[in-house]
Write an enzyme that holds these catalytic residues in place. Structure first.
Site, PDB file in Angstrom:
ATOM      1  N   ARG A  37       0.817  -1.218   0.000  1.00 34.54           N
ATOM      2  CA  ARG A  37       0.000   0.000   0.000  1.00 34.54           C
ATOM      3  C   ARG A  37       0.854   1.273   0.000  1.00 34.54           C
ATOM      4  O   ARG A  37       0.330   2.358  -0.174  1.00 34.54           O
ATOM      5  CB  ARG A  37      -0.951  -0.003   1.194  1.00 34.54           C
ATOM      6  CG  ARG A  37      -2.023  -1.090   1.034  1.00 34.54           C
ATOM      7  CD  ARG A  37      -3.017  -1.179   2.191  1.00 34.54           C
ATOM      8  NE  ARG A  37      -3.359   0.085   2.780  1.00 34.54           N
ATOM      9  CZ  ARG A  37      -3.208   0.394   4.088  1.00 34.54           C
ATOM     10  NH1 ARG A  37      -2.697  -0.491   4.920  1.00 34.54           N
ATOM     11  NH2 ARG A  37      -3.575   1.553   4.545  1.00 34.54           N
ATOM     12  N   ASN A  38       2.171   1.129   0.219  1.00 29.22           N
ATOM     13  CA  ASN A  38       3.046   2.298   0.144  1.00 29.22           C
ATOM     14  C   ASN A  38       3.061   2.782  -1.304  1.00 29.22           C
ATOM     15  O   ASN A  38       3.133   1.982  -2.238  1.00 29.22           O
ATOM     16  CB  ASN A  38       4.463   1.943   0.613  1.00 29.22           C
ATOM     17  CG  ASN A  38       5.330   3.173   0.794  1.00 29.22           C
ATOM     18  OD1 ASN A  38       5.548   3.935  -0.133  1.00 29.22           O
ATOM     19  ND2 ASN A  38       5.822   3.357   2.001  1.00 29.22           N
ATOM     20  N   ARG A  39       2.995   4.064  -1.492  1.00 33.14           N
ATOM     21  CA  ARG A  39       2.877   4.655  -2.830  1.00 33.14           C
ATOM     22  C   ARG A  39       4.198   4.711  -3.594  1.00 33.14           C
ATOM     23  O   ARG A  39       4.207   5.042  -4.776  1.00 33.14           O
ATOM     24  CB  ARG A  39       2.319   6.071  -2.701  1.00 33.14           C
ATOM     25  CG  ARG A  39       0.965   6.121  -2.032  1.00 33.14           C
ATOM     26  CD  ARG A  39       0.636   7.580  -1.690  1.00 33.14           C
ATOM     27  NE  ARG A  39      -0.608   7.714  -0.986  1.00 33.14           N
ATOM     28  CZ  ARG A  39      -0.727   7.865   0.331  1.00 33.14           C
ATOM     29  NH1 ARG A  39       0.349   7.853   1.101  1.00 33.14           N
ATOM     30  NH2 ARG A  39      -1.903   8.001   0.891  1.00 33.14           N
TER      31      ARG A  39
END
Length: 157
Positions: A37-39
């Protein structure tokens, strides 16, 4: 205390993207920005193209675009009530990265700090290098104020 990851860079790297310390999921995966989920990796792919489906491809994407990756905390711990945490608010630092060393062994002219904690530690330990640093909004999924445009603008200069 845990050891973070080795830097990813080569002699052609011109920009250092400096995080704080690996998250719990990054340690499990064994590489930077391991939380799906880290961009970070989606952003790198959007800006530069390339593949991000494996660690070797991620390394290649970074190096092909003259970017270096490292964390300011080389040895530390991130605990909250006795449990491992990914929040920078709980981060305790024992050893910091040798930023002058990586600059000396590359062509780094700019340091992009991925979030406030990385920037704060960088400024505390390397005040003589503050003029080459910029603090950008953390790519962490916990950051509700993420600003993609600031990253695109800074990496497109």
């Amino acid at each position: 205390m845990k050891d973070g990851f080795e830097p990813v860079f080569d002699s052609n790297s011109t920009i250092l993207i400096l995080g704080s310390f690996p998250s719990v999921l990054s340690f499990k995966q064994g590489f930077y920005y391991g939380n799906p989920r880290n961009r970070f990796w989606g952003l790198m792919q959007e800006i530069f193209g390339g593949q991000i489906d494996s660690i070797p491809n991620k390394k290649q994407l970074i190096l092909n675009n003259k970017i270096a990756l490292w964390d300011i905390v080389l040895n530390g711990e991130n605990m909250n009530n006795g449990k491992e945490s990914s929040s920078d608010s709980n981060l305790k630092c024992e050893i910091v990265a040798d930023i002058p060393w990586i600059i000396k062994n590359s062509k780094i002219k700019k340091v992009i700090c991925n979030g406030k904690k990385a920037y704060e530690l960088y400024c505390n330990y390397y005040p003589e290098l503050v003029d080459i640093a910029v603090c950008l909004p953390s790519t962490s999924p916990a950051n509700v104020r993420f600003d993609k445009d600031s990253w695109v603008n800074e990496l497109s200069k």
